[in-house]
Design an enzyme around this catalytic site. Structure first.
Site, short mmCIF file in Angstrom:
data_model
loop_
_atom_site.label_atom_id
_atom_site.label_comp_id
_atom_site.label_asym_id
_atom_site.label_seq_id
_atom_site.Cartn_x
_atom_site.Cartn_y
_atom_site.Cartn_z
N ASP A 127 0.82 -1.20 0.00
CA ASP A 127 0.00 0.00 0.00
C ASP A 127 0.86 1.25 0.00
O ASP A 127 1.37 1.67 1.05
CB ASP A 127 -0.90 -0.03 1.24
CG ASP A 127 -1.85 1.16 1.31
OD1 ASP A 127 -2.04 1.84 0.27
OD2 ASP A 127 -2.40 1.41 2.39
N ASP A 313 -1.48 5.36 -5.56
CA ASP A 313 -1.83 4.50 -4.42
C ASP A 313 -2.12 3.07 -4.87
O ASP A 313 -3.20 2.79 -5.38
CB ASP A 313 -3.04 5.09 -3.69
CG ASP A 313 -3.41 4.26 -2.47
OD1 ASP A 313 -2.67 3.31 -2.13
OD2 ASP A 313 -4.45 4.55 -1.84
#
Ligand SMILES: *[C@@H]1O[C@H](CO)[C@@H](O)[C@H](O)[C@H]1NC(C)=O
Ligand SMILES: *[C@@H]1O[C@H](CO)[C@@H](O)[C@H](O)[C@H]1NC(C)=O
Ligand SMILES: *[C@@H]1O[C@H](CO)[C@@H](O)[C@H](O)[C@H]1NC(C)=O
Ligand SMILES: *[C@@H]1O[C@H](CO)[C@@H](O)[C@H](O)[C@H]1NC(C)=O
Ligand SMILES: *[C@@H]1O[C@H](CO)[C@@H](O)[C@H](O)[C@H]1NC(C)=O
Length: 429
Positions: A127, A313
């Site tokens: 992440d 992201d």
């Protein structure tokens, strides 16, 4: 003005690189480490849930999920859910409205990667939109560990607790993990950090326990947003950087299965043309860059009217862009409508979606093929019986940032480069 004009001209002529500088290709073969990124076999894309999760992660207000439904739109029922059925009448602002309860649906994250913690192999989500690493472990109640691979600190000879250590991360208002902190040897694709600090939650939200394909997260944002006490603690990427040939993490996400992350080098075989180096503003802790212009299909380049800041992201499925971009895009999609009950744009699944191009740092024009923007079925048209789909590009609801997740990243080869810091973008091979 002159610069802008020449930029526009270049832009209209070229589909790839708009100007130098480009990143010079590394000559030496050095230490680098590859790790597969595996598409989860159990992954069922659910657009509204993915959108909700993204809004929660970034604290974007859920304005429209409780809006009035289009008269002839019949949303899909979400199956594996105790929380969803019959919530249609729930008050505005509640989490449990309509067919879109996020806690009812598994994580919206499509990919996991194997990570070795204290000699134990666990699948984690990478992440780049957060900076905490945490792993589901035997300190969690056994009832929450069904289907998971839990890290057992007692079985690791290298593990030790961080005295008084605490972490508490919430990815929005309902998904969270908190507990103690420890250190152990962590190895990703063979890149090893001896004393990596990570969280050992004693409590996690249902969204994580239900999501049996993943056992935690590896935060790869900037260490400044790490939530640990004492802290902030360094991310795996920060710790490993010095031992790499180059302080880079490259991501080649693939829509059709196994992609790859690689620490330590920029593999020329993974891209064609030039790799363009775009500067990153790390002040918010994210891989943040400028993405202020876009084009739909073969249309002209336009400026977004909202904030042009964007972040890369890997931990978000959708691409959340400035609302004027999103409106302009769906205007070119036949039959597309905004559906308040699912908070986003829907369209007949049989429609071919146009490509979307975005200027990155005013240097590189990334083209996302229309087929990548097609996200998932979301319901049907009550009148015609036609299947309706949820778009992979949705509005960021006027937020400070555009959040460019997997829908965007899959169309590129991306270099997360600590030098600068900067991002490298190229067309993938
Ligand atoms: C359903 O189809 C009709 C006829 O094509 C159309 O007018 C209407 O907008 C459609 N509704 C949705 C929700 O797609
Ligand atoms: C960890 O698991 C993955 C997938 O199950 C496997 O490909 C990999 O070889 C394993 N690695 C180690 C070090 O056990
Ligand atoms: C974790 O942080 C949230 C706020 O971000 C707070 O509401 C919650 O009480 C905290 N939990 C613990 C156990 O400290
Ligand atoms: C979309 O972009 C691809 C290149 O990524 C190109 O081959 C294709 O022709 C484009 N499609 C349309 C409809 O413009
Ligand atoms: C990219 O640009 C930054 C400056 O913004 C620089 O520090 C870095 O070395 C460049 N990266 C490469 C690979 O050239």
């Amino acid at each position: 003005m002159h610069l802008l004009l020449s930029f526009l001209l270049l832009f209209s002529l070229s589909y790839t690189v708009l100007s130098i500088p480009t990143i010079s290709r590394p000559r030496r073969e050095g230490r680098s480490f590859r790790v597969e990124q595996v598409k989860r076999s159990d992954y069922v894309a659910h657009g509204p849930a993915a959108l909700r999760n993204a809004y929660r992660k970034y604290g974007i207000a859920l304005t429209d999920f409780n809006g009035v439904d289009l008269e002839d739109f019949e949303p899909l029922e979400v199956k594996h859910s105790s929380a969803v059925a019959g919530d249609q009448d729930t008050a505005p602002g509640s989490d449990q409205t309509g067919a879109v309860s996020a806690t009812s649906v598994q994580s919206d994250v499509e990919f996991v990667s194997p990570v070795v913690v204290g000699g134990q192999n666990v699948s984690l989500i990478f992440d780049t939109g957060s900076a905490d690493m945490w792993v589901m472990n035997t300190k969690l109640p056994e009832s929450l560990l069904h289907g998971h691979t839990a890290f057992d600190p007692k079985k690791s000879r290298t593990f030790h607790d961080v005295e008084g250590g605490e972490f508490n991360i919430s990815y929005g208002d309902s998904s969270y993990a908190y507990g103690g902190v420890g250190k152990d040897t962590v190895s990703i694709g063979g890149a090893t950090v001896a004393e990596q600090t990570f969280g050992l939650p004693t409590s996690v939200s249902e969204s994580f326990t239900e999501d049996t394909a993943s056992n935690g997260l590896v935060g790869l944002g900037f260490s400044s947003i790490n939530t640990m006490q004492p802290g902030p603690q360094k991310t795996f990427f920060d710790n490993v950087a010095a031992s790499l040939d180059e302080p880079v993490l490259t991501a080649r996400l693939r829509s059709d299965g196994v992609g790859e992350y690689e620490f330590g080098r920029v593999d020329q075989r993974k891209y064609s043309g030039s790799l363009v180096n775009i500067s990153v503003d790390a002040s918010n802790g994210f891989w943040q860059f400028d993405a202020g212009q876009f084009a739909v299909g073969d249309g002209p380049l336009r400026k977004v009217t909202g904030r042009s800041i964007a972040i890369a992201d890997t931990g978000t499925s959708l691409m959340l862009a400035s609302s004027d971009l999103v409106q302009a895009y769906y205007r070119e999609v036949g039959g597309a409508l905004y559906a308040g009950s699912v908070g986003g744009y829907i369209y007949p699944c049989k429609t071919d979606l146009p490509n979307l191009s975005v200027a990155l740092g005013n240097k590189f024009k990334a083209t996302i093929p229309g087929s990548f923007i097609h996200f998932a079925e979301v319901g049907k048209n009550k009148t015609t019986g036609e299947q309706l789909c949820f778009g992979g590009v949705q509005s960021n609801e006027g937020s400070d940032m555009q959040i460019f997740g997997d829908v965007f990243l899959k169309s590129l080869f991306v270099v997360f480069d600590q030098r600068g810091p900067s991002l490298g973008f190229a067309s993938p091979t």
